[in-house]
Design a protein around this motif. Structure first.
Motif, PDB file in Angstrom:
ATOM      1  N   GLU A 183      -3.227 -10.388  -9.709  1.00 30.21           N
ATOM      2  CA  GLU A 183      -2.943 -10.271 -11.145  1.00 30.21           C
ATOM      3  C   GLU A 183      -3.590  -9.045 -11.768  1.00 30.21           C
ATOM      4  O   GLU A 183      -3.050  -8.452 -12.681  1.00 30.21           O
ATOM      5  N   ASN A 184      -4.765  -8.643 -11.233  1.00 22.27           N
ATOM      6  CA  ASN A 184      -5.456  -7.482 -11.796  1.00 22.27           C
ATOM      7  C   ASN A 184      -4.911  -6.170 -11.249  1.00 22.27           C
ATOM      8  O   ASN A 184      -5.426  -5.100 -11.556  1.00 22.27           O
ATOM      9  N   GLY A 185      -3.876  -6.244 -10.382  1.00 26.79           N
ATOM     10  CA  GLY A 185      -3.264  -5.031  -9.845  1.00 26.79           C
ATOM     11  C   GLY A 185      -3.802  -4.603  -8.496  1.00 26.79           C
ATOM     12  O   GLY A 185      -3.257  -3.696  -7.883  1.00 26.79           O
ATOM     13  N   ASP A 186      -4.882  -5.250  -8.035  1.00 27.91           N
ATOM     14  CA  ASP A 186      -5.422  -4.914  -6.721  1.00 27.91           C
ATOM     15  C   ASP A 186      -4.460  -5.358  -5.627  1.00 27.91           C
ATOM     16  O   ASP A 186      -3.701  -6.318  -5.800  1.00 27.91           O
ATOM     17  N   LEU A 187      -4.533  -4.670  -4.510  1.00 30.21           N
ATOM     18  CA  LEU A 187      -3.726  -5.032  -3.353  1.00 30.21           C
ATOM     19  C   LEU A 187      -4.117  -6.419  -2.884  1.00 30.21           C
ATOM     20  O   LEU A 187      -5.297  -6.767  -2.852  1.00 30.21           O
ATOM     21  N   GLY A 188      -3.121  -7.209  -2.526  1.00 22.57           N
ATOM     22  CA  GLY A 188      -3.371  -8.556  -2.024  1.00 22.57           C
ATOM     23  C   GLY A 188      -4.020  -8.528  -0.656  1.00 22.57           C
ATOM     24  O   GLY A 188      -4.353  -7.463  -0.129  1.00 22.57           O
TER      25      GLY A 188
END
Length: 152
Positions: A103-108
């Motif tokens: 959700e924060n845009g970091d890579l999963g």
């Protein structure tokens, strides 16, 4: 042209194929496949049915690129064989891919996978072009010692 030079050219074409995938460069990837109305072009992605024809094969790569946020290939066990205007590359694709973004845009989370691949190339006036790609997941461990115990 010497055989060594041909092998190097095929190795470069094979590496360029995986680089295009890593960079999500669909235009570069498209340029690596045989062109024209050649319906003999084929591709088998792990777990997929056989895809036949350039348009269907390229559509599959467009879908993969659109739905893969990160992918990196570490190729091992690469063997190149050249016969006249045909070349075969077998290798193990050690794949590291990123899951859906957080959700924060970091890579999963990163996921590793082993796939054995066969890439068949044809020599053209524009260089070596991919004729067929076949990838199969590695499901068995090959480095394990056989179990000496017999069932009771």
């Amino acid at each position: 042209m010497t055989a060594g030079t041909e092998v190097e050219q095929v190795e470069l074409a094979n590496t360029t194929f995986y680089d295009a995938m890593e960079h999500g460069d669909f235009e570069a990837l498209s340029g690596l496949w045989l062109d024209g109305d050649d319906e003999s072009v084929s591709c088998v992605h792990p777990g997929w049915p056989v895809l036949t024809g350039r348009a269907e094969v390229l559509r599959s790569y467009a879908l993969i690129m659109a739905n893969t946020e990160y992918i990196q290939f570490f190729l091992t066990d690469v063997v190149v064989s050249v016969w006249a205007d045909t070349a075969v590359v077998t290798c193990t694709e050690n794949i590291l891919s990123g899951g859906p973004a957080e959700e924060n845009g970091d890579l999963g989370p990163l996921v590793g996978q082993l796939v054995v691949a066969t890439n068949v190339f044809r020599r053209t006036s524009e260089g070596w072009k991919i004729w067929s790609h076949h990838g199969s997941p590695v499901l068995a461990e090959t480095d394990e010692e056989p179990d000496d115990e017999t069932p009771a």
